[in-house]
Structures are given as structure tokens and as C-alpha cells.
Design a protein around this motif. Structure first.
Motif, PDB file in Angstrom:
ATOM      1  N   HIS A   1       6.152   5.761 -12.057  1.00 46.12           N
ATOM      2  CA  HIS A   1       5.562   4.846 -13.032  1.00 46.12           C
ATOM      3  C   HIS A   1       5.592   3.439 -12.448  1.00 46.12           C
ATOM      4  O   HIS A   1       6.650   2.837 -12.271  1.00 46.12           O
ATOM      5  N   GLU A   2       4.382   2.909 -12.134  1.00 45.73           N
ATOM      6  CA  GLU A   2       4.222   1.551 -11.625  1.00 45.73           C
ATOM      7  C   GLU A   2       5.144   1.288 -10.437  1.00 45.73           C
ATOM      8  O   GLU A   2       5.857   0.290 -10.370  1.00 45.73           O
ATOM      9  N   GLY A   3       5.158   2.242  -9.524  1.00 39.04           N
ATOM     10  CA  GLY A   3       5.907   2.055  -8.291  1.00 39.04           C
ATOM     11  C   GLY A   3       7.395   2.324  -8.416  1.00 39.04           C
ATOM     12  O   GLY A   3       8.108   2.252  -7.418  1.00 39.04           O
ATOM     13  N   VAL A   4       7.897   2.649  -9.624  1.00 36.71           N
ATOM     14  CA  VAL A   4       9.320   2.953  -9.813  1.00 36.71           C
ATOM     15  C   VAL A   4       9.510   4.450  -9.666  1.00 36.71           C
ATOM     16  O   VAL A   4       8.977   5.235 -10.451  1.00 36.71           O
ATOM     17  N   LYS A   5      10.246   4.879  -8.675  1.00 38.89           N
ATOM     18  CA  LYS A   5      10.485   6.292  -8.444  1.00 38.89           C
ATOM     19  C   LYS A   5      11.798   6.726  -9.093  1.00 38.89           C
ATOM     20  O   LYS A   5      12.780   5.980  -9.073  1.00 38.89           O
ATOM     21  N   LEU A   6      11.805   7.901  -9.635  1.00 38.96           N
ATOM     22  CA  LEU A   6      13.006   8.422 -10.258  1.00 38.96           C
ATOM     23  C   LEU A   6      13.972   8.951  -9.224  1.00 38.96           C
ATOM     24  O   LEU A   6      13.620   9.177  -8.065  1.00 38.96           O
ATOM     25  N   ASP A   7      15.205   9.182  -9.674  1.00 40.63           N
ATOM     26  CA  ASP A   7      16.234   9.732  -8.804  1.00 40.63           C
ATOM     27  C   ASP A   7      16.185  11.252  -8.762  1.00 40.63           C
ATOM     28  O   ASP A   7      17.106  11.877  -8.256  1.00 40.63           O
ATOM     29  N   PHE A   8      15.157  11.861  -9.293  1.00 41.36           N
ATOM     30  CA  PHE A   8      15.098  13.311  -9.378  1.00 41.36           C
ATOM     31  C   PHE A   8      14.225  13.876  -8.262  1.00 41.36           C
ATOM     32  O   PHE A   8      13.202  13.292  -7.881  1.00 41.36           O
ATOM     33  N   LEU A   9      14.617  15.030  -7.759  1.00 48.71           N
ATOM     34  CA  LEU A   9      13.823  15.739  -6.765  1.00 48.71           C
ATOM     35  C   LEU A   9      12.740  16.556  -7.464  1.00 48.71           C
ATOM     36  O   LEU A   9      12.876  16.908  -8.644  1.00 48.71           O
ATOM     37  N   PRO A  10      11.658  16.880  -6.746  1.00 52.06           N
ATOM     38  CA  PRO A  10      10.577  17.671  -7.388  1.00 52.06           C
ATOM     39  C   PRO A  10      11.062  18.978  -7.988  1.00 52.06           C
ATOM     40  O   PRO A  10      10.607  19.399  -9.052  1.00 52.06           O
ATOM     41  N   GLY A  11      12.033  19.628  -7.320  1.00 50.32           N
ATOM     42  CA  GLY A  11      12.536  20.901  -7.839  1.00 50.32           C
ATOM     43  C   GLY A  11      13.318  20.768  -9.121  1.00 50.32           C
ATOM     44  O   GLY A  11      13.518  21.754  -9.839  1.00 50.32           O
ATOM     45  N   GLN A  12      13.754  19.549  -9.428  1.00 53.14           N
ATOM     46  CA  GLN A  12      14.517  19.342 -10.663  1.00 53.14           C
ATOM     47  C   GLN A  12      13.604  19.210 -11.876  1.00 53.14           C
ATOM     48  O   GLN A  12      14.084  19.294 -13.009  1.00 53.14           O
ATOM     49  N   MET A  13      12.340  18.946 -11.656  1.00 50.82           N
ATOM     50  CA  MET A  13      11.409  18.744 -12.766  1.00 50.82           C
ATOM     51  C   MET A  13      10.704  20.044 -13.154  1.00 50.82           C
ATOM     52  O   MET A  13       9.580  20.036 -13.664  1.00 50.82           O
ATOM     53  N   VAL A  14      11.367  21.159 -12.944  1.00 49.31           N
ATOM     54  CA  VAL A  14      10.823  22.470 -13.297  1.00 49.31           C
ATOM     55  C   VAL A  14      11.684  23.069 -14.402  1.00 49.31           C
ATOM     56  O   VAL A  14      12.917  23.121 -14.290  1.00 49.31           O
ATOM     57  N   THR A  15      11.051  23.514 -15.465  1.00 51.78           N
ATOM     58  CA  THR A  15      11.792  24.096 -16.578  1.00 51.78           C
ATOM     59  C   THR A  15      12.249  25.509 -16.242  1.00 51.78           C
ATOM     60  O   THR A  15      11.875  26.079 -15.213  1.00 51.78           O
ATOM     61  N   ASP A  16      13.050  26.080 -17.132  1.00 52.92           N
ATOM     62  CA  ASP A  16      13.518  27.450 -16.947  1.00 52.92           C
ATOM     63  C   ASP A  16      12.360  28.448 -16.937  1.00 52.92           C
ATOM     64  O   ASP A  16      12.495  29.564 -16.415  1.00 52.92           O
ATOM     65  N   TYR A  17      11.238  28.049 -17.529  1.00 56.94           N
ATOM     66  CA  TYR A  17      10.083  28.945 -17.586  1.00 56.94           C
ATOM     67  C   TYR A  17       9.128  28.716 -16.412  1.00 56.94           C
ATOM     68  O   TYR A  17       8.014  29.250 -16.389  1.00 56.94           O
ATOM     69  N   GLY A  18       9.523  27.907 -15.432  1.00 54.46           N
ATOM     70  CA  GLY A  18       8.702  27.673 -14.241  1.00 54.46           C
ATOM     71  C   GLY A  18       7.623  26.647 -14.435  1.00 54.46           C
ATOM     72  O   GLY A  18       6.699  26.530 -13.615  1.00 54.46           O
ATOM     73  N   LEU A  19       7.683  25.852 -15.518  1.00 58.65           N
ATOM     74  CA  LEU A  19       6.650  24.857 -15.803  1.00 58.65           C
ATOM     75  C   LEU A  19       7.037  23.520 -15.172  1.00 58.65           C
ATOM     76  O   LEU A  19       8.142  23.011 -15.393  1.00 58.65           O
ATOM     77  N   ASN A  20       6.128  22.941 -14.370  1.00 59.70           N
ATOM     78  CA  ASN A  20       6.348  21.621 -13.790  1.00 59.70           C
ATOM     79  C   ASN A  20       6.032  20.548 -14.837  1.00 59.70           C
ATOM     80  O   ASN A  20       4.999  20.611 -15.515  1.00 59.70           O
ATOM     81  N   VAL A  21       6.949  19.570 -14.970  1.00 63.84           N
ATOM     82  CA  VAL A  21       6.737  18.480 -15.924  1.00 63.84           C
ATOM     83  C   VAL A  21       6.698  17.161 -15.158  1.00 63.84           C
ATOM     84  O   VAL A  21       7.274  17.019 -14.075  1.00 63.84           O
ATOM     85  N   THR A  22       5.998  16.214 -15.726  1.00 61.94           N
ATOM     86  CA  THR A  22       5.856  14.894 -15.088  1.00 61.94           C
ATOM     87  C   THR A  22       6.647  13.824 -15.807  1.00 61.94           C
ATOM     88  O   THR A  22       6.635  12.674 -15.393  1.00 61.94           O
ATOM     89  N   GLN A  23       7.315  14.177 -16.904  1.00 62.61           N
ATOM     90  CA  GLN A  23       8.118  13.211 -17.639  1.00 62.61           C
ATOM     91  C   GLN A  23       9.269  13.930 -18.341  1.00 62.61           C
ATOM     92  O   GLN A  23       9.211  15.140 -18.563  1.00 62.61           O
ATOM     93  N   CYS A  24      10.297  13.189 -18.653  1.00 66.07           N
ATOM     94  CA  CYS A  24      11.445  13.741 -19.371  1.00 66.07           C
ATOM     95  C   CYS A  24      12.057  12.644 -20.229  1.00 66.07           C
ATOM     96  O   CYS A  24      11.765  11.457 -20.048  1.00 66.07           O
ATOM     97  N   SER A  25      12.928  13.023 -21.152  1.00 61.50           N
ATOM     98  CA  SER A  25      13.518  12.073 -22.094  1.00 61.50           C
ATOM     99  C   SER A  25      15.012  11.909 -21.833  1.00 61.50           C
ATOM    100  O   SER A  25      15.653  12.803 -21.279  1.00 61.50           O
ATOM    101  N   TYR A  26      15.532  10.790 -22.235  1.00 56.05           N
ATOM    102  CA  TYR A  26      16.962  10.502 -22.112  1.00 56.05           C
ATOM    103  C   TYR A  26      17.379   9.610 -23.278  1.00 56.05           C
ATOM    104  O   TYR A  26      16.552   8.919 -23.878  1.00 56.05           O
ATOM    105  N   ARG A  27      18.662   9.626 -23.597  1.00 56.69           N
ATOM    106  CA  ARG A  27      19.147   8.862 -24.759  1.00 56.69           C
ATOM    107  C   ARG A  27      19.299   7.391 -24.386  1.00 56.69           C
ATOM    108  O   ARG A  27      20.148   7.024 -23.577  1.00 56.69           O
ATOM    109  N   ASP A  28      18.467   6.552 -24.972  1.00 54.23           N
ATOM    110  CA  ASP A  28      18.573   5.111 -24.779  1.00 54.23           C
ATOM    111  C   ASP A  28      17.430   4.454 -25.534  1.00 54.23           C
ATOM    112  O   ASP A  28      16.471   5.128 -25.944  1.00 54.23           O
TER     113      ASP A  28
END
Length: 771
Positions: A669-696
Motif C-alpha cells: 500500500h503506497e510503497g509500504v511493504k508488510l512484514d509478511f511473506l507471500p506464503g503467509q497470506m494463504v488461508t487454510d482453504y488455499g485462498l490467497n488474500v491481499t489484505q488482513c485485519s489486526y486489532r488497532d
């Protein structure tokens, strides 16, 4: 024939054959040392020198050898106790004490002889403590009185008497006022825990009543929100509904009733202390020790021990004080450092468990790491308890206090301070720092290469609850098992030894000789049997009662300081204390050597410690509710951002709250890269996601929202308001409940008047005798 029948009835018992004729003479104290054949041995010479010093003080010493041990029975002359009673009578504060009139009890005899023994020096300048350090004497102890011991077993020290009132006055006569006040305090504390436990259960049931209808729980359990990974590498995104069970559990103790319960417990702590002062005043007034003075008692014992004694001067050294301060600071730094080490352990353990554990462990890696950290914290507590005790004793030696009472006070303050930081440093981190310094996606805070741990998905209060539950249950359960098992095993050895000697003894109690006063003097075998029975019991020392007090005051801290996170803590404390009273009684009466009876009229510095805990409880609970729990964010949402605030009828006021507390992180997002690897953004059902939520409360560019600042401001406002309101209530409660009941004041007034009249009568009788 009568003798044979009596022996047959009791031959299988460990009790001695008590005579029906005059009571046998008892010994005030027993010294035990190794048998040394060579008279030129330094140990033998020191033994002889110490015994000779006692004989110079008109002490009667009876020596009996058994195997490789030699036992010395010490009996003090009557003149010593007459001097003690006279000095009490003419003293400023103790002239109406219970020991002034009547016969001197065995408890008083033991206390006086114990003091004399430790104030007796041989020609090398060594006292009994130093001789024991050199193994000249192995141990010392006072004897249990069989008849009174049996009475206490029947009336008090038994499991069948769990809900029977304690015979505190009888305990006072046998163990002294200090032990009696401990049980009096513990009994009062246990009674006052009943309303706190009941209200804690009500708060728990309140959460349980809305278990299935609460909209927050439904929102979590029916959510389709994808949450960000909780660790690096192997951690993947997960669904919020996976925490459905934890959300239900969290609601049981994080609800609206928690605030009222925390306020109640803060006021309860004050009322408990004020009512305890009244309860104590009634009993010490009945025991005639209300005006007892600790310093004057020690001066009287000094004179009784040695008429030529000199007072111990008060001393103060800035160098010693600075050294003690530096050592205390070092110890507190070490303890806080261990708390940080536990944090690092959890930070490292969570990803390692997620990488190499079973499927269940991988799914609950953070929770397992938290529980392992709590268990490790308990192990650390056990180790540091011994270190803290040793350091506290050494610091007291550096201070060189002028009396045992001053040493005890100093030791109590230091030991409790060290123990408090050992027990609560980790809990304070979990309550106020966990999840608040770990950063956010794109800017996580790390230790080496590992991310700092986050709060449990259901809220930070869940982590605090887990820590408290594990530590409290482990500490109370394992400590009680260990405390009871060790003395019980030693008691089994004692019973076997007594039975062997009893068979050797035969009818000696019926054939016992009488001394010059007509009192029964049993044979050496009967004396030895009684001495060995006491010798094989678990050892006690001057700080044995301190350990019991420390355990209960630490429990009081758990019950009050973080009660907002664990409303069931008073219930657990109540259940534990019901058994603790009888366990300590059985242990003290049957399984341990008799404690040296000590006179006092209060629980001492522990009162100040409890008052400090009460103040800290107000601060901590205010911060837990205002900062740690979700009470304030829920309140702000209800009245500022929720459906009820935006005029949406027929909608629950808290609907949508969970989504409102979540922020969104994008893969890029606007040049800010997350600390997550591509393999971490895959759900248990094998679905690739481009966003996730966190408490804040953050925008898409990770800047803080206005809602965050509003919630933060109200958090601080609530903490200040809560603490001021509760502190005012505490002061009102303390003012409203006077420390001394009116009846006690009137009784003391009558006692003083009666004493003055008696003094006047004695003066007139003295004048008439002179004429």
C-alpha cells in the motif's frame, strides 16, 4: 494388676503412660549435640563450657546419651521467673500484663529460657547461634506438652473441624500470642472473603447469563474477517471466528460487572483492615497485652538473663544504609531482568512451537507459549524465594539492628518487597505492556529476529487471566502439598522410634521416683523417648511463622491487586484458606517441633504491608479496567460510534463493535511493504488474500485515527476518576469504623482504675507493716 491392665491398654500407643498422681516435671529446653569421646576435642570443650555457663546461671542440666547423640535437658530455677514477674509489674507498660499474676505458664518459661540460652556466651565470646554454626550443637528445641497437645488435636488440629471456630485463647496459652494472632487474623480474613467470593461468583454468573445472547460473542463467532499472521514465517492468516471459544471465556470476566466488583474489592480491603483492628483489639485486651511494649520486654529479658547487662545502643551508619540500598536496587533489577527473560522466552517459544509442534500446538502456539511462560514463572518464583530469603538475611546482618524485633521488621519488609517483584513483575508486564509495544504491520518491533508477542485475539485481559490462574493454582496447591508431606514423613520416623523405646521402658512411669518437691521424675528412658519424639519432628525456627504470613499476604495481593482480571480469585482464596487453617494447625501441633511462644499484641509490620497493598490495589485495578480491558472502548462505541449513537433503531447498541476495533493491512500500500511473506497470506482453504485485519485504531496508511485519541483520553480520565472515587470511599470507610470498640476502651479504663486502687492498697499495707 492395675498397672498391667493400664500397660496393656496403651502398649500399642505412642503416648507415654501419664500418671494420675502429681504432674511430672517438664524441661524448658533441649540441646542436642554429637557425642564426642575425646575430651580434648574442641567441640567437646565448647559443649562443656556452654553447659557450665548455664549451670552458673543456676540452670539444671540433665544429660542423656543415645547412640551418637547427647541430649541436654535444661530446666530454669524458679527465681528467674519470679524476677521476670516482678520486673513486669514495675514496668511502665506491662504492669497489667497477663504474666504478672498467677503461676508462670510453660509457654512463658520456654520464652524466657530461649532468650537466656541465646544470650549466654562462653569464654571465646561465642553464643549458642555461633556454636551451632560450628556444629558444637546440632539443634535446639522446646518440648510439646502431651496433655495440651492432645487437647488441641481434638478441638482444633483435625480435618473434621474445618467449619468449627478456632480455640484462639487455648492456642495463645500453648503457642503464645504471636501464633494466636496469626490464626486469629487468618480466620478473620477467611470469614471476610465470603462476601467477596460470593460477589465474584455473581460477576462470573452475570457473564454466563448472557453467554449465548451477547452480540459481541455472536459477532466474533459468525465473523468472516481474515486476521493478520501472529508471527513470522510459518504463521498464516487466520479467521477471527477461530477465537469463538476464547471470546466466550473472556466475556465471563471482562464485562460491565467487573468495574463494580473492582471498586467493591478496593473498599473491601480497607474495611477488612479496619474491622481486623477492632477484632484484634478485643482479643489483646482480653489477653492483657494491649499495652505491652516490645522494647521493654526485651530489656526485662536482658536483665533476667544477666543483671549486669548493658542496653544495646541504637546505631546508624550512612555507609551501611547506602550499601543496603545498592544491594536492594541490584536485587530488584535482577528480578525485573528475570521478568524480561520470561518475555523473551515467550517471544522465542511461540514461533518455535508453531514450526515444530503438532497440529494442535501449531494452532494454539501463542496460548501454549503463554502457559509455558506461566509455568516457568512459577519455577522462577520457587528458586528466587530461596535467593530472596538468603539476601534479606544478609542485608539484616549488614544493618546490625539492636534487637530481634527490629531485625524481624527489617527482614519482613525486604523479603516481601523482593517476593512481590518476583511474583508480580511478569503480571504487570502482561497487564500494562503486552501488545502495546509490539508495533503494527510494516513496522513490527523485534527482539533479534523475532517479533514481540501480541495480546490474545480475544483481548489482553485473557493473557492476564491465564497467568493468574496458573500461578495461583500451582502456588497454592503445590505449596500446601509440599508443606504437609515433608513434616508428615518425619512424623512417621518419630512414631517408630517412640514405639521401640516404649517397649524397652515397661512400667517405669508407675515406678517413677519423686524429687524433693514430691513431683514425678520419670526414668531416663521415658525422658529420652519424649525428647526423641520431639527431635524427629520437622524443625522450626524464628521465621517459621513468617513463612505462613508471607504466603497469606501474597495471596491477599493476588486477591485484590488484579481482581478485575480474575473475579474468581476470592473464591479460590476462600477454599484454600478453609483447608489452610487446619493444615497449618495439624502441621504445627502434630508434625513440627513446638514453636517458641512469643508475646505480642499485633501482627506487626504486616499491617503496614496490607495497607500498602490496599492502596496499590486501587491503582492497579483502575489501570486494568481503564487500560487493559475493553470496557472503555466498548463504552465509547456505545455512546459515540455505535447504532444507538447514530440513531439506528431496532439494532443492538454494540452491534458492529468488533469490526470497529479492527484495522486493515494491505499486502502493498503506497510503497509500504508488510512484514509478511507471500506464503503467509494463504488461508487454510488455499485462498490467497491481499489484505488482513489486526486489532488497532489505524488508517490505511497506519496513522492513528481520531477514535484512538478519544478512547485514550477517556481511558486516562476513567483511571483518574476511578482512583479518586475509590480512595475517597476508602478514607470514609476508615474514618467511619473506629479501630477500638467502645467495650475495649471501657474495659481498659476499668483495668487501669483497678490497678491504681490495688497499688494504693499495697502502699497503705506497706506503711502499716512498717509501723
Amino acid at each position: 494388676m492395675e498397672n498391667i491392665e493400664l500397660w496393656n491398654r496403651r502398649k500399642d500407643s505412642t503416648e507415654p503412660l501419664l500418671p494420675t498422681t502429681p504432674v511430672q516435671r517438664t524441661f524448658d529446653y533441649i540441646l542436642v549435640g554429637e557425642k564426642v569421646e575425646d575430651e580434648s576435642d574442641p567441640k567437646a570443650q565448647r559443649q562443656r563450657a556452654f553447659i557450665q555457663q548455664l549451670q552458673k546461671k543456676n540452670m539444671t542440666v540433665t544429660e542423656i546419651t543415645h547412640d551418637d547423640k547427647v541430649f541436654f535437658g535444661i530446666r530454669a530455677p524458679r527465681e528467674v521467673f519470679e524476677d521476670y514477674q516482678y520486673l513486669l509489674k514495675v514496668s511502665d507498660s506491662c504492669n497489667w500484663c497477663g504474666d504478672v499474676r498467677g503461676a508462670v505458664t510453660q509457654a512463658t518459661r520456654i520464652r524466657i529460657v530461649h532468650f537466656i540460652l541465646h544470650q549466654t556466651f562462653i569464654n571465646t565470646g561465642e553464643n549458642l547461634k555461633e556454636l551451632m554454626m560450628r556444629d558444637v550443637f546440632e539443634t535446639t528445641f522446646c518440648l510439646h506438652e502431651r496433655k495440651k497437645q492432645k487437647y488441641l488435636q481434638q478441638k482444633w488440629a483435625r480435618w473434621s473441624g474445618l467449619f468449627v471456630n478456632q480455640p484462639v485463647s487455648e492456642v495463645k496459652c500453648y503457642f503464645g500470642e504471636k501464633v494466636a494472632l496469626y490464626y486469629l487474623w487468618l480466620g478473620w480474613y477467611t470469614k471476610l472473603l465470603v462476601p467477596a467470593a460470593v460477589l465474584g461468583v455473581v460477576v462470573f454468573l452475570y457473564g454466563l447469563a448472557f453467554f449465548n445472547t451477547n452480540p459481541l460473542i455472536k459477532e466474533v463467532c459468525n465473523s468472516s474477517v481474515i486476521m493478520c499472521p501472529r508471527c513470522d514465517k510459518r504463521c498464516q492468516v487466520w479467521q477471527l471466528k477461530d477465537t469463538c471459544t476464547y471470546a466466550k471465556v473472556s466475556h465471563l470476566f471482562d464485562n460491565e460487572g467487573t468495574v463494580a466488583f473492582a471498586m467493591f474489592m478496593a473498599i473491601w480491603a480497607t474495611l477488612f483492615l479496619e474491622l481486623w483492628k477492632r477484632h484484634r483489639a478485643r482479643h489483646v485486651s482480653q489477653w492483657k497485652v494491649y499495652d505491652w511494649c516490645e522494647e521493654e520486654e526485651e530489656l526485662i529479658l536482658d536483665i533476667v538473663s544477666s543483671p549486669d547487662c548493658k542496653p544495646k545502643q541504637f546505631r546508624h551508619s550512612y555507609l551501611r544504609s547506602a550499601l543496603v540500598l545498592i544491594m536492594v536496587t541490584f536485587m530488584l533489577s535482577l528480578i525485573i531482568g528475570l521478568a524480561h527473560a520470561l518475555v523473551v522466552f515467550r517471544v522465542v517459544a511461540a514461533p518455535l512451537l508453531d514450526e515444530g509442534g503438532s497440529e494442535f500446538i501449531r494452532d494454539h502456539a501463542n496460548s501454549v507459549a503463554m502457559m509455558l511462560g506461566a509455568v516457568l514463572h512459577y519455577v522462577t518464583i520457587q528458586i528466587m524465594t530461596r535467593v530472596n530469603r538468603w539476601v534479606s538475611l544478609k542485608l539484616c546482618e549488614i544493618e546490625k539492628t539492636n534487637s530481634f524485633a527490629a531485625t524481624e521488621r527489617s527482614f519482613t519488609v525486604k523479603m516481601f518487597t523482593f517476593q512481590f517483584f518476583t511474583l508480580f513483575s511478569s503480571l504487570f508486564y502482561v497487564a500494562f505492556f503486552l501488545g502495546r509495544i509490539n508495533g503494527h504491520p510494516g513496522n513490527y518491533v523485534r527482539i533479534a529476529r523475532w517479533r514481540l508477542e501480541e495480546c490474545h485475539p480475544s483481548g489482553c485481559l485473557t493473557d492476564l487471566f491465564i497467568q493468574m490462574a496458573v500461578i495461583m493454582l500451582l502456588k497454592q496447591t503445590l505449596n500446601n502439598i509440599f508443606e504437609f508431606t515433608v513434616p508428615w514423613l518425619k512424623s512417621c520416623v518419630s512414631r517408630n522410634t517412640s514405639k521401640k523405646l516404649q517397649r524397652k521402658c515397661g512400667y517405669c512411669y508407675r515406678k517413677a521416683c519423686r524429687d524433693e518437691n514430691g513431683q514425678i521424675e520419670p526414668c531416663d528412658i521415658c525422658k529420652l523417648r519424649d525428647w526423641l519424639r520431639n527431635y524427629h519432628l520437622a524443625d522450626t525456627d524464628a521465621f517459621s511463622l513468617f513463612n505462613e504470613f508471607l504466603e497469606m499476604v501474597v495471596q491477599f495481593s493476588f486477591t485484590t491487586i488484579f481482581v478485575a482480571a480474575f473475579p474468581l480469585a476470592p473464591l479460590l482464596a476462600l477454599i484454600n484458606n478453609i483447608f489452610e487453617i487446619r493444615l497449618d494447625a495439624i502441621k504445627m501441633v502434630k508434625l513440627e517441633r513446638r514453636l517458641v511462644p512469643r508475646k505480642t499484641n499485633d501482627i506487626g509490620v504486616w499491617t503496614k504491608v496490607l495497607e500498602a497493598i490496599g492502596v496499590l490495589a486501587v491503582i492497579a485495578n483502575g489501570l486494568v479496567i481503564g487500560i487493559t480491558s475493553d470496557f472503555i472502548p466498548r463504552l465509547v462505541y456505545r455512546y459515540r460510534y455505535g447504532p444507538c449513537a447514530t440513531s439506528r433503531p431496532h439494532t443492538h447498541c454494540m452491534q458492529g463493535y468488533i469490526n470497529d476495533t479492527l484495522s486493515t493491512a494491505f499486502v502493498s500500500h503506497e510503497g509500504v511493504k508488510l512484514d509478511f511473506l507471500p506464503g503467509q497470506m494463504v488461508t487454510d482453504y488455499g485462498l490467497n488474500v491481499t489484505q488482513c485485519s489486526y486489532r488497532d485504531y489505524r488508517n490505511d496508511d497506519y496513522t492513528l485515527t481520531s477514535q484512538f485519541w478519544l478512547v485514550l483520553a477517556i481511558r486516562f480520565a476513567f483511571v483518574i476518576l476511578f482512583e479518586h472515587v475509590v480512595v475517597v470511599c476508602k478514607f470514609i470507610a476508615a474514618w467511619f469504623v473506629p479501630n477500638n470498640p467502645i467495650q475495649v476502651k471501657n474495659d481498659r479504663l476499668h483495668d487501669k482504675l483497678a490497678r491504681l486502687k490495688e497499688e494504693l492498697r499495697e502502699m497503705k499495707r506497706s506503711k502499716s507493716t512498717d509501723v
